[in-house]
Design a protein around this motif. Structure first.
Motif, PDB file in Angstrom:
ATOM      1  N   GLY A  37       0.789  -1.230   0.000  1.00  0.00           N
ATOM      2  CA  GLY A  37       0.000   0.000   0.000  1.00  0.00           C
ATOM      3  C   GLY A  37       0.814   1.270   0.000  1.00  0.00           C
ATOM      4  O   GLY A  37       0.337   2.320  -0.424  1.00  0.00           O
ATOM      5  N   GLU A 146      -8.024   6.583  -1.858  1.00  0.00           N
ATOM      6  CA  GLU A 146      -7.237   6.364  -3.073  1.00  0.00           C
ATOM      7  C   GLU A 146      -7.252   4.914  -3.511  1.00  0.00           C
ATOM      8  O   GLU A 146      -7.336   4.622  -4.701  1.00  0.00           O
ATOM      9  N   SER A 147      -7.117   3.995  -2.552  1.00  0.00           N
ATOM     10  CA  SER A 147      -7.117   2.578  -2.912  1.00  0.00           C
ATOM     11  C   SER A 147      -7.480   1.732  -1.704  1.00  0.00           C
ATOM     12  O   SER A 147      -7.403   2.177  -0.565  1.00  0.00           O
ATOM     13  N   THR A 148      -7.879   0.520  -1.998  1.00  0.00           N
ATOM     14  CA  THR A 148      -8.194  -0.465  -0.968  1.00  0.00           C
ATOM     15  C   THR A 148      -7.526  -1.773  -1.362  1.00  0.00           C
ATOM     16  O   THR A 148      -7.708  -2.245  -2.479  1.00  0.00           O
ATOM     17  N   LEU A 149      -6.751  -2.327  -0.449  1.00  0.00           N
ATOM     18  CA  LEU A 149      -6.078  -3.607  -0.683  1.00  0.00           C
ATOM     19  C   LEU A 149      -6.612  -4.630   0.311  1.00  0.00           C
ATOM     20  O   LEU A 149      -6.806  -4.303   1.481  1.00  0.00           O
TER      21      LEU A 149
END
Length: 163
Positions: A37, A146-149
């Protein structure tokens, strides 16, 4: 798994894959997820909650740890991080939240003034039960996701605080 079979498994994996022993366990999974991330310069970081995985993932950065346990040697910011004004203003470029004993909404209200403009917020969730409440808390804050992991039952949310 007892310690002897685990050591044997690590030794076999190290021989088969290379020189490095393959880490196994929850902290190793958290560290791998955080390394995936963190695709941006970390700068000065604050960790709220258990910090081992975050400190290992951001080894080259200056990492502060918030808490109130008088016996924990890694804590260098004495704060519960639950109320606005609990942290110094405008100090950190990256904040990692790994502890959810306090409502995330209250915690983010305490963290927001301590972040520099454009700071990144990493929220590491280890279980499935608080995901919906955490998602609602994030949408009410001045930050954009912004993002998801995801990896197994763990999830890392990367958000940018408003500037």
């Amino acid at each position: 798994m007892t310690s002897r079979p685990r050591r044997l498994l690590r030794w076999v994996a190290a021989r088969w894959i290379g020189d490095h022993v393959i880490p196994v366990g929850g902290v190793a999974g958290d560290r791998r997820l955080l390394r995936r991330g963190v695709t941006f310069p970390v700068g000065r970081a604050l960790v709220v909650g258990p910090s081992t995985a975050a400190r290992q993932a951001m080894r080259a950065s200056s990492v502060d740890v918030a808490g109130t346990n008088p016996h924990a040697a890694e804590i260098n910011v004495c704060s519960t991080v639950s109320d606005p004004g609990a942290l110094p203003l405008g100090r950190w470029d990256t904040v990692v939240v790994t502890d959810f004993t306090v409502n995330l909404q209250r915690r983010l209200q305490a963290i927001a003034p301590a972040c520099l403009p454009g700071a990144r917020l990493l929220i590491l969730e280890r279980d499935q039960r608080s995901r919906t409440a955490n998602d609602h808390a994030l949408t009410e804050q001045p930050c954009t996701i912004e993002s998801t992991l995801e990896r197994g039952s763990r999830r890392l949310i990367v958000a940018r605080m408003a500037s």
